[in-house]
Design an enzyme around this catalytic site. Structure first.
Site, short mmCIF file in Angstrom:
data_model
loop_
_atom_site.label_atom_id
_atom_site.label_comp_id
_atom_site.label_asym_id
_atom_site.label_seq_id
_atom_site.Cartn_x
_atom_site.Cartn_y
_atom_site.Cartn_z
N ASP A 427 0.86 -1.18 0.00
CA ASP A 427 0.00 0.00 0.00
C ASP A 427 0.90 1.24 0.00
O ASP A 427 2.11 1.13 0.21
CB ASP A 427 -0.89 -0.03 1.24
CG ASP A 427 -1.75 1.20 1.38
OD1 ASP A 427 -2.31 1.64 0.36
OD2 ASP A 427 -1.86 1.73 2.50
N ASP A 880 -1.64 -0.78 5.98
CA ASP A 880 -1.94 -0.29 7.33
C ASP A 880 -3.42 -0.04 7.58
O ASP A 880 -3.80 0.26 8.70
CB ASP A 880 -1.18 1.01 7.60
CG ASP A 880 -1.75 2.18 6.81
OD1 ASP A 880 -1.89 3.26 7.38
OD2 ASP A 880 -2.07 2.00 5.62
N ASP A 884 -6.61 -2.61 3.13
CA ASP A 884 -5.51 -3.52 2.78
C ASP A 884 -5.73 -4.93 3.31
O ASP A 884 -4.91 -5.82 3.06
CB ASP A 884 -4.19 -2.99 3.35
CG ASP A 884 -3.88 -1.58 2.87
OD1 ASP A 884 -4.04 -1.34 1.66
OD2 ASP A 884 -3.50 -0.74 3.69
#
Length: 1228
Positions: A427, A880, A884
């Site tokens: 990410d 995080d 995700d």
């Protein structure tokens, strides 16, 4: 003020022109009806949750769960997990057969070990899942204000919220479910939402309610509120919503701008009211989540194959034994009268039924030779992995002081998989970046301002200095700089070179502003020859934006809530230059200007006439303002390519110089925008504004296109003013971490919800992209998809783009050419379809860098699955946020960043860390160690069990396939439990081929894992062959020595108990010496466990022999009276041990001398301290230990070095690059 509630004053609807504009008419029922059929059947009765407690409108509650098990499924699912292991299936069958009379062992001795092994592993799984349950419980028990009845609100737990409930969410709280926004603390019903947990963006998004629900602005107004929502069914699409609100006998269309999604956060808004549409697992964020999978490492799956091989060997030798026993029963048993072969009650060895006897003996043999299958292997591995996880959890190098967080191995069964990663899917926001921009440089009217250097420039100079130092390390007598090439420091600097001191002495004192240049600071810009252009430049920065100022009473300064971090950095820069944006009203902005006098600020108001907002398609934004003198101005900022195309002939005065500066800023890794303006006549503006208002008021489907065309009419014939350059602040150590991972040979993909431009800029900032890298952008920006035919055309267009790009990559002949693939979410939707995904994957694998932008959480998971299944190598996903979770669960290894925005990613992860940079040590050190430790441990385990187990087969054949074991039962039971367990555990926990520092200095060592050098079939069969050799040597040497040799004082030969004990002693010595030869790193712990295990055998033999003969049997006083006094016992032990280990010793000597591996060379260098005595050689070896890569800081710095070398040679053709002049300057 109403009931103590302060109403906000700004009506932001006047600022937004495109998607955020509220429809100003009510749709008729006919014109706004939903499509009929599946997918649009949701009906919500507002403020009537009781209706949704029974069918047909019964919807799921708001309880969520991310656990793998629950109370009902734990036992069956956990047992299934355990008995997916081939060895456990075998031991389960053996335990069942031990209940019969044909078992050579008691039932307890077979069932108890299996129960302990399975029970301990299930307990570990239960503890890990319990931690997930606790995290879920915290989320489910959050409180939110819910309308009860009669206009009264009270707090409820999230899990008790129902569809139809009206909830009141306050500032900085998360939304408990998917809501329809009814009203907010702002007069016009807007609110600010942060969706970081959904799409990764920290930029605030504006949501607005329908105008008809604005009066619902107080608790009491909901006393009699009712309404009916008809909308789409639950789906994972975050960016679309189709529905209608029936309220007050009218139907109003709903779109995504009125929907507040679960796990997004309310910001800069006192409160909002909303009605619950989707709850629990129906919410869009949970629809994007995938079921928590059961993951097994590559090593563990391969270990099952080894078990199958050993089981096949076990069956083979058991069949041989049973056939031999049947033959003996048929032909030899009738002559052995003392066995009473013809007893009618005897069925195990009946000469009349040899086949049946052989069949019974087959079962006996299968259990007897069970030591070939190490039952303690799994529990030993679990224990080792548990201790490895403890070391990971307490590693101080992965401790984040700011949050007080250690790394955490949330599941320990994937430790070794950390050392085999091939591709990382990451990410962006919160993982790679802090989303903090620093204003660093600018170009105004052909003049470059800003003397501070970017991180890329600093790294380039450091690398050049190191390179020169290595090249000149053998040169002595170097003179000062003037005595050699004649180049002065000013000539060497080349506009970008700086000293190391620059990095240490200059610290950004102001967040978002790292600019240094006295020419523009403290009002000195007025003395510049181009002061008029500079004034205009500063005014564009302070006026052309959509931000809202907030006064911080603590600091006494304004902070800015902007839609992008770039915009916030521009406003901070404008403030520091003396143009402080301090107030926004519905139709104006106020700037406090320190002009014309720096000491006497003047507030100037700029009337906002129109705002043409930024979109990913437009790549620019403009604002039309009227200044205090009545002059109408169009102020624009945007991508340089877009702005440059819209310049007038007279507006290109500064174009060449600005283009040159922009290229330099790009080389330095900075994000750039161009600034331009034009003056408007009143009549010109009025004519255009009439057209603009018509487009703005239209209702048709082409409203956006009309606005775009009218905006293009205005944004032309611009005059270029200059350009900005900001540095995107990554998380600490991110570029260095990516560079080290790239040198280790890992591929890195970035999957982000950000728009393409932002993703590209981040790619440059973290060195996944660089100047000179060819970008392959696959996008549907210029395509429409209104009909099914056009969707097919779009799909064909995407396929054509992928095909053309693949051909371009394959036809490229330059080996140093690097390609970057950048694809948006809409294109990815088509690229992931079955008939196209393989072509997309092939193209992506051929590219050095891959960035997927505007992707949904579901697409992240699908891309991860494609990579995992397509390349069939280990994948790692790191993120995080809740957006995700899907890819974290889909990847072979999921790593969660324990950031400030929720713990969803951590809860779903296998490992959690506080900073992306900790991934470097997690993989290159702990991953490398754990892989080699587990691989060597498993190979050794099979070796020692083969060495021990085959001696049982040899003896049984030697004894006529009688089923007799040469070892005492207590010897056999203690072999795996006591005498060989601790050394192998020490190997799995403490072994290090090289130290942690060396792992980081030599990143190419990591490739031993992805290449599987220590657990390939050649090595596995090599260890098995070593075990077979050891068993042969142990058995036959002992038999040869003791068969006819007098042993006791009276001349008697050794009996079976003596030969068995000596043979067992030889096994203990051989396997423990073998593990000592295997280890590269010794501490007192390894020495204590290895040699202590050997000593433990003698102690065990002494104590066991001290018991009465009814307990110890033939081992009574065996050590004291028979073995210890006999020199042949000690001589045989020494001879057999040497004979068993000499071949392996010869093998490792040959390998180190003629075909050394990388870590062998490093071990030699460290042993002879060459890293201290010969720094040049050590540096050369370090430079060799890097995988050739086209991404990362190193690749980018090398490109910068080539530029600097070319400039140096161009200025001084006769000067070689190795000039000590340059080196001396750099170290000043």
């Amino acid at each position: 003020m109403a009931n103590g509630r302060i109403r906000a004053r700004i009506r932001r609807s006047h600022l937004y022109t495109f998607s955020c504009l509220r429809p100003n008419v009510q749709e008729s029922e006919e014109g706004s009806s939903l499509p009929e059929g599946p997918g649009f059947s949701r009906v919500v009765h507002c403020n009537q949750p009781i209706v949704h407690r029974k069918r047909p409108l019964l919807y799921p509650n708001n309880h969520i769960s991310t656990t793998k098990y629950n109370a009902l499924t734990f036992l069956p699912k956990a047992l299934f997990e355990q008995f997916r292991r081939a060895a456990n299936i075998y031991f389960l069958l053996a335990a069942m057969l031990s209940l019969t009379s044909i078992s050579p062992f008691s039932a307890v001795s077979m069932i108890a070990p299996l129960s302990i092994v399975v029970g301990l592993t299930m307990a570990k799984e239960a503890v890990e899942d319990w931690n997930r349950f606790i995290q879920d419980r915290k989320v489910n028990h959050r409180k939110v204000n819910v309308h009860k009845e009669g206009g009264m609100f009270s707090y409820k737990a999230w899990q008790d919220v129902r569809v139809g409930d009206v909830v009141k969410v306050e500032k900085d709280q998360f939304f408990p479910a998917d809501l329809l926004l009814l009203s907010s603390s702002y007069d016009d019903g807007i609110c600010y939402v942060e969706t970081m947990n959904l799409d990764g963006e920290t930029n605030l998004k504006v949501k607005r309610s329908l105008e008809v629900t604005l009066p619902l602005d107080d608790d009491a107004t909901f006393m009699d509120f009712t309404g009916l929502i008809k909308c789409e069914d639950p789906n994972p699409n975050l960016y679309t919503f189709v529905g209608n609100l029936e309220y007050d006998r009218q139907i109003y269309p709903l779109d995504p701008s009125q929907i507040l999604l679960r796990d997004s956060k309310l910001r800069n808004t006192a409160y909002v009211y909303g009605v619950v549409i989707f709850t629990g697992h129906d919410t869009k964020v949970m629809q994007n989540a995938t079921e928590s999978p059961s993951k097994r490492s590559t090593v563990e799956r391969k270990m099952d194959s080894i078990i199958y091989i050993l089981f096949s060997v076990l069956v083979l030798i058991s069949v041989i034994s049973s056939v031999g026993f049947a033959v003996k029963t048929r032909y030899a048993m009738p002559h052995q009268w003392y066995l009473q072969p013809y007893d009618s009650s005897n069925t195990l060895y009946n000469p009349k039924k040899p086949a049946l006897s052989g069949l019974f003996h087959l079962v006996t043999a299968l259990i007897l030779y069970g030591y070939l299958i190490p039952i303690s292997l799994y529990v030993s591995i679990e224990f080792v992995k548990f201790l490895q996880a403890k070391f990971i959890n307490r590693d101080k190098d992965m401790y984040d002081e700011e949050s007080g967080t250690f790394a955490e191995a949330r599941t320990s069964n994937l430790n070794e998989e950390l050392g085999m990663v091939d591709t990382i899917l990451s990410d962006k926001t919160g993982t790679l970046t802090c989303n903090q921009m620093d204003f660093l440089k600018c170009s105004i009217a052909s003049t470059a301002y800003g003397t501070r250097n970017s991180e890329v420039e600093i790294a380039a100079v450091k690398q050049i200095a190191m390179d020169l130092e290595e090249r000149n390390s053998d040169v002595s007598g170097i003179q000062p700089m003037e005595n050699h090439s004649g180049l002065g420091a000013s000539e060497i600097e080349l506009e970008t070179v700086i000293t190391f001191k620059d990095e240490k002495t200059h610290k950004p004192a102001i967040k978002g502003f790292s600019f240094e240049d006295n020419r523009l600071m403290d009002g000195k810009w007025i003395q510049e020859p181009n002061s008029e252009q500079i004034l205009l430049f500063f005014r564009i920065l302070s006026v052309c934006h959509t931000a809202v100022p907030e006064f911080n009473e603590v600091t006494g300064a304004f902070t800015y809530e902007a839609e992008s971090p770039d915009e916030a950095a521009f406003l901070v820069a404008a403030r520091e230059f003396g143009f402080e944006f301090c107030k926004r009203t519905q139709s104006s902005v106020v700037v406090r200007e320190k002009y014309p006098s720096w000491g006497r600020p003047v507030e100037r108001e700029y009337k906002i006439l129109n705002l043409l907002d930024f979109t990913s398609k437009r790549k620019r934004m403009s604002v039309i303002v009227r200044d205090e003198d009545g002059q109408i101005l169009l102020l624009s900022k945007g991508a340089d390519s877009i702005i440059f195309d819209r310049l007038s002939k007279n507006g290109k005065v500064y174009l060449d110089a600005t283009t040159k500066h922009l290229n330099e800023y790009g080389d330095a890794g900075l994000r750039t925008l161009a600034l331009a303006y034009k003056k408007l006549e009143e009549s010109e503006y009025n004519a255009w504004n009439n057209e603009f208002q018509k487009a703005k008021s239209s209702i048709g489907g082409d409203r956006e296109g009309m606005l775009e065309r009218v905006s293009d009419m205005m944004e032309k014939d611009l005059i270029l003013v200059g350009a900005t350059a900001v540095e995107d602040k990554l998380q600490p150590g991110v570029p260095q971490c990516i560079d080290k991972l790239a040198q280790a040979g890992l591929k890195i993909w970035v999957l982000t919800g950000d728009k393409m431009e932002t993703a590209i800029n981040i790619g440059f900032a973290c060195s996944l992209l660089r100047q000179g890298m060819r970008q392959i952008c696959i996008s549907t920006t210029n395509l429409e998809e209104s009909t099914q035919d056009s969707k097919e055309a779009i799909k064909e267009n995407i396929l054509m783009q992928i095909t053309n790009a693949s051909q371009m990559v394959k036809l490229e002949k330059d080996p140093n050419a690097a390609f970057a693939l950048i694809i948006d979410g809409k294109s990815l939707t088509y690229a992931l379809e079955n008939d196209m995904k393989q072509q997309f994957l092939n193209l992506a694998v051929d590219c050095a860098s891959v960035i997927c932008c505007r992707v949904s959480p579901k697409q992240k998971a699908l891309v991860t699955r494609l990579v995992k299944e397509g390349i069939e190598k280990t994948t790692l996903a790191i993120g995080d946020g809740a957006n995700d979770v899907g890819m974290i669960q889909e990847a072979d290894i999921g790593v969660g960043i324990s950031g400030a925005e929720g713990m969803q990613a951590v809860m779903a992860s296998d490992f959690s860390i506080a900073q992306f940079r900790f991934l470097e040590k997690l993989l290159l050190v702990h991953g490398h160690w754990c892989y080699k430790r587990i691989a060597q441990m498993i190979c050794y385990f099979f070796y020692k069990n083969i060495a021990f187990g085959l001696t049982l087969f040899y003896f049984e054949a030697f004894a006529g396939f009688s089923g007799q074991s040469i070892y005492d039962d207590w010897y056999s039971l203690s072999f795996n439990v006591i005498l060989t367990s601790l050394p192998v555990i020490s190997l799995g926990v403490f072994e290090q081929d090289v130290s942690s520092d060396v792992c980081l200095e030599f990143p190419a060592l990591y490739q031993q894992g992805p290449k599987n050098l220590f657990f390939d079939w050649l090595r596995i069969f090599g260890w098995m062959g070593n075990g077979v050799y050891t068993s042969v040597v142990i058995f036959f040497l002992n038999i040869i020595i003791f068969c006819d040799q007098a042993f006791r004082a009276g001349g008697q030969t050794a009996d079976m108990s003596v030969v068995g004990t000596v043979m067992f002693t030889s096994v203990i010595w051989a396997v423990n010496c073998q593990i000592a030869l295997t280890m590269s790193h010794f501490t007192w712990i390894q020495h204590a466990l290895i040699w202590g295990s050997i000593a433990m055998w003698y102690l065990f033999l002494f104590l066991y022999g001290s018991f009465s003969p009814t307990i110890s049997g033939d081992a009574y006083q065996l050590l004291v009276q028979s073995l210890a006094p006999a020199p042949i016992f000690w001589a045989t032990t020494l001879l057999v041990t040497l004979a068993c280990n000499i071949p392996y010793f010869a093998h490792i000597s040959f390998q180190r001398y003629l075909r050394p591996l990388d870590h062998h060379i490093i071990q030699e260098i460290k042993y002879y301290k060459k890293d201290v005595e010969d720094k040049f050689m050590w540096s050369r070896e370090m430079s060799k230990a890097r995988q050739k890569t086209k991404i990362g800081f190193t690749a980018r710095v090398e490109a910068k070095m080539r530029q600097l070398k070319a400039r140096l040679q161009k200025k001084q053709p006769g000067t070689s690059y190795q000039s000590p002049t340059f080196r001396t300057y750099v170290h000043e």
